[in-house]
Every structure is written in C-alpha cells, then in structure tokens.
Design a protein around this motif. Structure first.
Motif, mmCIF file in Angstrom:
data_model
loop_
_atom_site.group_PDB
_atom_site.id
_atom_site.type_symbol
_atom_site.label_atom_id
_atom_site.label_comp_id
_atom_site.label_asym_id
_atom_site.label_seq_id
_atom_site.Cartn_x
_atom_site.Cartn_y
_atom_site.Cartn_z
ATOM 1 N N LEU A 6 6.404 -3.914 7.012
ATOM 2 C CA LEU A 6 6.063 -3.294 5.738
ATOM 3 C C LEU A 6 7.279 -2.574 5.168
ATOM 4 O O LEU A 6 7.274 -1.370 4.963
ATOM 5 C CB LEU A 6 4.905 -2.302 5.918
ATOM 6 N N SER A 7 8.347 -3.309 4.907
ATOM 7 C CA SER A 7 9.523 -2.670 4.332
ATOM 8 C C SER A 7 9.161 -2.110 2.975
ATOM 9 O O SER A 7 8.397 -2.692 2.231
ATOM 10 C CB SER A 7 10.666 -3.672 4.209
ATOM 11 N N GLY A 8 9.693 -0.925 2.662
ATOM 12 C CA GLY A 8 9.366 -0.270 1.409
ATOM 13 C C GLY A 8 8.220 0.698 1.551
ATOM 14 O O GLY A 8 7.947 1.463 0.661
ATOM 15 N N ILE A 9 7.533 0.638 2.674
ATOM 16 C CA ILE A 9 6.479 1.596 2.960
ATOM 17 C C ILE A 9 7.063 2.516 4.022
ATOM 18 O O ILE A 9 7.491 2.062 5.075
ATOM 19 C CB ILE A 9 5.207 0.910 3.472
ATOM 20 N N SER A 152 10.130 -3.252 -4.655
ATOM 21 C CA SER A 152 10.002 -4.628 -5.130
ATOM 22 C C SER A 152 8.529 -4.973 -5.338
ATOM 23 O O SER A 152 7.634 -4.269 -4.848
ATOM 24 C CB SER A 152 10.611 -5.592 -4.107
ATOM 25 N N VAL A 153 8.299 -6.057 -6.039
ATOM 26 C CA VAL A 153 6.938 -6.558 -6.225
ATOM 27 C C VAL A 153 6.301 -6.815 -4.865
ATOM 28 O O VAL A 153 5.145 -6.464 -4.629
ATOM 29 C CB VAL A 153 6.934 -7.834 -7.104
ATOM 30 N N SER A 154 7.057 -7.398 -3.954
ATOM 31 C CA SER A 154 6.540 -7.697 -2.621
ATOM 32 C C SER A 154 6.146 -6.423 -1.874
ATOM 33 O O SER A 154 5.085 -6.360 -1.244
ATOM 34 C CB SER A 154 7.591 -8.477 -1.832
ATOM 35 N N GLN A 155 6.978 -5.400 -1.941
ATOM 36 C CA GLN A 155 6.675 -4.136 -1.269
ATOM 37 C C GLN A 155 5.413 -3.490 -1.855
ATOM 38 O O GLN A 155 4.544 -3.016 -1.125
ATOM 39 C CB GLN A 155 7.857 -3.165 -1.386
ATOM 40 N N MET A 156 5.327 -3.494 -3.169
ATOM 41 C CA MET A 156 4.153 -2.905 -3.825
ATOM 42 C C MET A 156 2.885 -3.679 -3.462
ATOM 43 O O MET A 156 1.843 -3.085 -3.166
ATOM 44 C CB MET A 156 4.337 -2.887 -5.339
ATOM 45 N N ALA A 157 2.972 -4.989 -3.499
ATOM 46 C CA ALA A 157 1.798 -5.818 -3.203
ATOM 47 C C ALA A 157 1.347 -5.626 -1.756
ATOM 48 O O ALA A 157 0.140 -5.526 -1.496
ATOM 49 C CB ALA A 157 2.102 -7.286 -3.483
ATOM 50 N N ARG A 158 2.281 -5.562 -0.830
ATOM 51 C CA ARG A 158 1.902 -5.352 0.575
ATOM 52 C C ARG A 158 1.209 -4.006 0.763
ATOM 53 O O ARG A 158 0.249 -3.908 1.531
ATOM 54 C CB ARG A 158 3.121 -5.477 1.487
ATOM 55 N N VAL A 168 -5.128 -8.028 -5.691
ATOM 56 C CA VAL A 168 -3.701 -7.720 -5.789
ATOM 57 C C VAL A 168 -2.991 -8.978 -6.269
ATOM 58 O O VAL A 168 -3.025 -10.002 -5.602
ATOM 59 C CB VAL A 168 -3.120 -7.268 -4.435
ATOM 60 N N GLY A 169 -2.364 -8.873 -7.424
ATOM 61 C CA GLY A 169 -1.611 -9.993 -7.977
ATOM 62 C C GLY A 169 -0.131 -9.690 -8.034
ATOM 63 O O GLY A 169 0.266 -8.630 -8.505
ATOM 64 N N ARG A 170 0.672 -10.619 -7.522
ATOM 65 C CA ARG A 170 2.137 -10.479 -7.555
ATOM 66 C C ARG A 170 2.659 -11.265 -8.753
ATOM 67 O O ARG A 170 2.421 -12.466 -8.849
ATOM 68 C CB ARG A 170 2.753 -11.056 -6.285
ATOM 69 N N TYR A 171 3.379 -10.585 -9.615
ATOM 70 C CA TYR A 171 3.996 -11.214 -10.770
ATOM 71 C C TYR A 171 5.496 -10.952 -10.687
ATOM 72 O O TYR A 171 6.045 -10.130 -11.417
ATOM 73 C CB TYR A 171 3.379 -10.684 -12.069
ATOM 74 N N SER A 172 6.146 -11.650 -9.759
ATOM 75 C CA SER A 172 7.562 -11.430 -9.479
ATOM 76 C C SER A 172 8.440 -11.737 -10.684
ATOM 77 O O SER A 172 9.415 -11.029 -10.942
ATOM 78 C CB SER A 172 8.006 -12.265 -8.276
ATOM 79 N N ASP A 180 -6.685 -4.115 -8.733
ATOM 80 C CA ASP A 180 -8.017 -3.901 -9.294
ATOM 81 C C ASP A 180 -9.010 -3.566 -8.189
ATOM 82 O O ASP A 180 -8.712 -3.706 -7.005
ATOM 83 C CB ASP A 180 -8.469 -5.107 -10.118
ATOM 84 N N CYS A 181 -10.192 -3.124 -8.598
ATOM 85 C CA CYS A 181 -11.236 -2.746 -7.640
ATOM 86 C C CYS A 181 -12.299 -3.828 -7.504
ATOM 87 O O CYS A 181 -13.392 -3.569 -7.009
ATOM 88 C CB CYS A 181 -11.865 -1.402 -8.019
ATOM 89 N N GLY A 182 -11.965 -5.045 -7.916
ATOM 90 C CA GLY A 182 -12.880 -6.170 -7.758
ATOM 91 C C GLY A 182 -12.902 -6.643 -6.303
ATOM 92 O O GLY A 182 -12.479 -5.934 -5.400
ATOM 93 N N PRO A 183 -13.388 -7.861 -6.082
ATOM 94 C CA PRO A 183 -13.416 -8.415 -4.725
ATOM 95 C C PRO A 183 -12.011 -8.460 -4.122
ATOM 96 O O PRO A 183 -11.023 -8.623 -4.838
ATOM 97 C CB PRO A 183 -13.962 -9.837 -4.915
ATOM 98 N N VAL A 184 -11.931 -8.331 -2.804
ATOM 99 C CA VAL A 184 -10.647 -8.386 -2.110
ATOM 100 C C VAL A 184 -10.109 -9.805 -2.201
ATOM 101 O O VAL A 184 -10.767 -10.754 -1.786
ATOM 102 C CB VAL A 184 -10.782 -7.933 -0.643
ATOM 103 N N ARG A 185 -8.915 -9.953 -2.769
ATOM 104 C CA ARG A 185 -8.242 -11.237 -2.907
ATOM 105 C C ARG A 185 -6.798 -10.965 -3.287
ATOM 106 O O ARG A 185 -6.471 -9.851 -3.673
ATOM 107 C CB ARG A 185 -8.917 -12.112 -3.975
ATOM 108 N N HIS A 186 -5.949 -11.962 -3.204
ATOM 109 C CA HIS A 186 -4.567 -11.806 -3.641
ATOM 110 C C HIS A 186 -4.041 -13.139 -4.127
ATOM 111 O O HIS A 186 -4.530 -14.187 -3.745
ATOM 112 C CB HIS A 186 -3.687 -11.205 -2.533
ATOM 113 N N TRP A 187 -3.024 -13.066 -4.991
ATOM 114 C CA TRP A 187 -2.445 -14.257 -5.591
ATOM 115 C C TRP A 187 -1.023 -13.950 -6.036
ATOM 116 O O TRP A 187 -0.610 -12.799 -6.064
ATOM 117 C CB TRP A 187 -3.280 -14.743 -6.781
ATOM 118 N N GLY A 188 -0.307 -15.009 -6.372
ATOM 119 C CA GLY A 188 1.037 -14.885 -6.914
ATOM 120 C C GLY A 188 2.120 -14.912 -5.861
ATOM 121 O O GLY A 188 1.873 -14.946 -4.664
ATOM 122 N N ALA A 189 3.338 -14.910 -6.380
ATOM 123 C CA ALA A 189 4.519 -14.970 -5.503
ATOM 124 C C ALA A 189 5.543 -13.952 -5.931
ATOM 125 O O ALA A 189 5.524 -13.418 -6.978
ATOM 126 C CB ALA A 189 5.121 -16.357 -5.549
#
Length: 189
Positions: A6-9, A152-158, A168-172, A180-189
C-alpha cells in the motif's frame, strides 16, 4: 486487494486504521466506519473546489452522531457548481472519503472535481464522454470525484478499496478517483 504493498498509505495511518477496527466489536454497515474509529469519535473532511474557489474543513461527526449543521455545509459545498443545485449528500460517501484520506495520511485536502450532479449536468457530461453513467450516483448525492497532488490515482484507489465500502473508479488519464457509497466494486486503470 491483491497483496500489493500500500505505497502512499502511511504506516501510521494503516496501523491506526487496523487498530481501530480491532477494537470494534459490533458489525457496521460500512467498513469505512471501522477505519474512522479511534479518531477521538470525531470525523473531519477537508476539501477544496477549484471551480468555485471554496474550501471546507468540517467536523461532521462527533461522539457517534452526524452534526446536522455540518452536513448542511457539506451539502452546499458538494453542490452542482454548474446549476447551483444542492441535494442532501449521502454522509456514507463523506465517510469513505474521510477514511481513505486518513489511511493515506495525505498532507493536503482533496481537490473536489465533482460531487452532486443535476440530471441536466449529467446529461451534458454524458453527451461529451462515454465514461459518464446514465444513472450516475452523482445525481443521488452518493459519489464524488477527487484528486490529491501528493498521491497517485493508484494510491488513492487502493486506500478507498481498503475501506471495502462502495465503488472505486480509477481515472488515471484524467488523474482522479471516483468514490461512492453504492455496491462494493472497482473499475478503471
């Protein structure tokens, strides 16, 4: 998570989060709440909106209760800046933002790119980009798009994914993360 570091954390942030969750005996509706325990029973959000020039540094939870006046300030801050429309922004999303920020031990506030979006704004953005959902949780006041200069986007998303509390959506390419507080899911790169 896939076992990646978890770099960045910060170690302090991560250890505090895990220690806080260890003393939590009762299950919660959102894992983000567990990451916020041990904070002196105070939750605080810090953000800046480059579109309006406004900043918020708001304690919105004290001793197990949301502070209605603080939530009203957050609602106004998270408004659709294009239309001025305000909605009751879901405090669960604010909790996720706060928990992720705490995990990263980031020195600066979030830069808010998008909070609440009116249906008109969402339709306009959708016409410009295929990445905008027709039934976006932004229109319900349940999502925020944010950026941090120091992470970074990656650090924030993790960090957000570690909360296991929503989408959690990554928009690099655009350098931001959707939470968001919707269902647990993730997308993007």
């Amino acid at each position: 998570m896939t076992g990646q570091p978890l770099s960045g954390i910060s170690r302090r942030g991560l250890m505090g989060a895990f220690a806080a969750t260890m003393i939590t005996a009762a299950p919660t509706a959102s894992h983000a709440f567990g990451f916020l325990r041990g904070a002196g029973d105070i939750r605080r959000i810090k953000m800046y909106n480059g579109r309006t020039g406004e900043s918020i540094d708001q304690i919105y939870w004290i001793d197990g209760n949301y502070v209605p006046e603080s939530l009203a300030e957050i609602n106004r801050f998270m408004r659709d800046w294009r239309t001025g429309g305000v909605i009751n922004f879901d405090p669960r999303t604010v909790d996720i933002l706060t928990a992720a920020h705490r995990l990263m031990d980031a020195p600066e506030p979030y830069l808010l790119l998008s909070g609440y979006r009116s249906p008109q704004t969402n339709a306009m953005l959708r016409a410009r980009s295929s990445g905008v959902a027709q039934n976006s949780l932004h229109m319900k006041g349940e999502a925020a798009d944010v950026r941090l200069k120091s992470r970074s986007v990656s650090q924030m998303a993790r960090a957000a994914e570690a909360c296991a509390s929503g989408g959690v959506g990554r928009y690099s390419g655009s350098n931001f993360v959707h939470m968001d507080c919707g269902p647990v899911r993730h997308w993007g790169a």
